[in-house]
Design a protein around this motif. Structure first.
Motif, PDB file in Angstrom:
ATOM      1  N   ALA A  84       0.855  -1.138   0.008  1.00  0.00           N
ATOM      2  CA  ALA A  84      -0.078   0.077   0.059  1.00  0.00           C
ATOM      3  C   ALA A  84       0.947   1.296  -0.034  1.00  0.00           C
ATOM      4  CB  ALA A  84      -0.849   0.040   1.118  1.00  0.00           C
ATOM      5  N   ARG A  85       0.213   2.521  -0.402  1.00  0.00           N
ATOM      6  CA  ARG A  85       1.022   3.576  -0.609  1.00  0.00           C
ATOM      7  C   ARG A  85       0.339   4.572   0.457  1.00  0.00           C
ATOM      8  NH1 ARG A  85      -0.532   4.879  -6.255  1.00  0.00           N
ATOM      9  NH2 ARG A  85       0.199   7.031  -5.836  1.00  0.00           N
ATOM     10  N   LEU A 273      -4.442  13.735  -5.645  1.00  0.00           N
ATOM     11  CA  LEU A 273      -5.389  12.672  -5.409  1.00  0.00           C
ATOM     12  C   LEU A 273      -6.582  12.664  -6.331  1.00  0.00           C
ATOM     13  CD1 LEU A 273      -6.002   9.941  -3.968  1.00  0.00           C
ATOM     14  CD2 LEU A 273      -7.028  11.279  -2.281  1.00  0.00           C
ATOM     15  N   TYR A 315      -3.572   4.331   0.365  1.00  0.00           N
ATOM     16  CA  TYR A 315      -3.848   3.554  -0.958  1.00  0.00           C
ATOM     17  C   TYR A 315      -3.857   1.902  -0.476  1.00  0.00           C
ATOM     18  CZ  TYR A 315      -2.417   7.461  -4.064  1.00  0.00           C
ATOM     19  OH  TYR A 315      -2.410   8.776  -4.728  1.00  0.00           O
ATOM     20  N   ILE A 320      -4.691   3.275  -7.739  1.00  0.00           N
ATOM     21  CA  ILE A 320      -5.965   3.821  -7.129  1.00  0.00           C
ATOM     22  C   ILE A 320      -7.383   3.042  -7.411  1.00  0.00           C
ATOM     23  CG2 ILE A 320      -6.480   5.139  -9.446  1.00  0.00           C
ATOM     24  CD1 ILE A 320      -6.709   6.541  -5.660  1.00  0.00           C
ATOM     25  N   LEU A 324      -9.370   3.382  -1.386  1.00  0.00           N
ATOM     26  CA  LEU A 324      -8.515   4.158  -0.170  1.00  0.00           C
ATOM     27  C   LEU A 324      -9.089   4.168   0.928  1.00  0.00           C
ATOM     28  CD1 LEU A 324      -8.808   7.340  -2.336  1.00  0.00           C
ATOM     29  CD2 LEU A 324      -6.662   6.337  -2.053  1.00  0.00           C
TER      30      LEU A 324
END
Length: 392
Positions: A84-85, A273, A315, A320, A324
């Motif tokens: 994940a980011r 975003l 994230y 994406i 989220l």
């Protein structure tokens, strides 16, 4: 705050109403900004004085673990394997927030050796949420549910949103708060309304991307929704409204008529975003002109040095499209009541017969601007069936 207020006066003077009926006097709003900033600073000091208490630290620890577990469970449920980011933002002095870069995004791969506090703490504890208009599209009587997506008009990037309400006077969580959430869909249309500029399919009977829940013992509600789209005159935003002492009805709905309004607010989202989301389908089918955070009047109203209106988020995967997880802790005065505030108004309500307009318009409409039930509507009459929280 004088410099900041002078800075935004031009923006207020040039404001064009985003919704039909949403008109406000620029000089009146300038005065309110000063008052809200003073209140925010007082609330931030109150939070600072109790934020190191044993109970506050225990609450923080529980929140970090809860968020980490939520992301873990969502990733497992969706079969996401990629790291994940995390969007790493610094909570700067928002007095000059237009110049603050909220988008210092880097790839943040965390594993068993990474401190959960580094990822899921978020410097959002010392905030006070100012009261911002609920807009002309607030609907009372929405379904009690955590998943507000429906089969139609809810396509988009999934957003798992956690909101936590804290009393600024005690740093204690506020349980049993009825929290309404609503936002437009990917192409900029709200449900529950049928008016010039927003003709929702189903009109007043539509309910997609709307719902209500009660906060738990830690002051937390969690919603599964989508990242909002945009429409003319407004930056991308998510609406929140909370009532104290709301009544849970025998049929499982929540009645908020005549319940104190403790918070009216909007959450905003970083521009990079937003751009990443809106490059995907169906957002990229939206042909309406875009308004950025810099151009939006209400984002300016919401932010000052004591309140950051942008949630922290991660994230769920490396793309994406994986969705989220976002969270924000909102400090409020638990004894406040904004029911009589001109920015609180009920545009429509749902009952057993469906949706009904009240005729309310922001800034002096002829409807139930004080939040009381329209004539002929008995308190607690809403009777929509309680849906499954896992409904699509």
């Amino acid at each position: 705050m004088v410099t900041f207020t002078n800075f935004i006066l031009a923006a207020l003077a040039g404001y064009v109403a985003a919704h039909p009926g949403e008109e406000h006097d620029a000089h009146q709003m300038k005065r309110e900004l000063v008052a809200r900033d003073n209140a925010a600073q007082l609330g931030a000091r109150s939070l600072a004085s109790c934020s190191n208490s044993a109970s506050a630290q225990a609450l923080k620890s529980r929140s970090i673990k809860r968020r980490a577990n939520a992301v873990k469970n969502i990733r497992q449920k969706r079969g996401i394997q990629a790291p994940a980011r995390k969007d790493k933002r610094t909570l700067e002095d928002l007095q000059a927030w237009e110049a603050v870069n909220h988008n210092m995004t880097g790839t943040y791969s965390y594993d068993m050796f990474t401190s959960l506090e580094d990822v899921f703490s978020g410097n959002t504890s010392c905030i006070l949420a100012p009261e911002v208009t609920d807009g002309p599209y607030y609907v009372v009587g929405e379904k009690m549910r955590s998943n507000v997506k429906e089969a139609l008009y809810s396509d988009g990037v999934d957003l798992f949103l956690e909101i936590q309400y804290i009393d600024v006077n005690t740093c204690e969580p506020i349980p049993a708060v009825a929290v309404d959430i609503w936002n437009c869909n990917a192409t900029g249309v709200y449900s529950g309304i049928s008016t010039n500029g927003n003709y929702a399919s189903g009109g007043y009977n539509s309910t997609y991307l709307r719902g209500i829940q009660l906060t738990d013992s830690d002051g937390v509600v969690s919603f599964e929704t989508i990242f909002p789209g945009h429409y003319d005159g407004r930056a991308v935003h998510t609406h929140l409204l909370s009532h104290q002492n709301a009544q849970v009805m025998p049929n499982g709905t929540i009645s908020v008529w005549n319940s104190p309004v403790s918070h009216i607010g909007q959450l905003f989202w970083p521009e990079n975003l937003r751009a990443e989301v809106e490059a995907t389908y169906p957002y990229n089918q939206n042909t309406v002109a875009l308004t950025t955070n810099d151009e939006d009047m209400w984002s300016i109203v919401a932010a000052d040095e004591a309140f950051d209106p942008i949630p922290q988020y991660v994230y769920l995967g490396d793309d994406i499209s994986d969705g989220l997880f976002a969270w924000i802790q909102i400090g409020v005065n638990a004894s406040a009541d904004y029911t009589e505030n001109e920015y609180y108004g009920v545009a429509a309500y749902l009952d057993a017969e469906g949706g009904h307009s009240t005729g309310y318009t922001v800034g002096g409409g002829n409807g139930t601007g004080n939040g009381t039930a329209p004539s002929g509507v008995p308190s607690g009459s809403f009777s929509s069936a309680l849906p499954s929280s896992s409904s699509v």
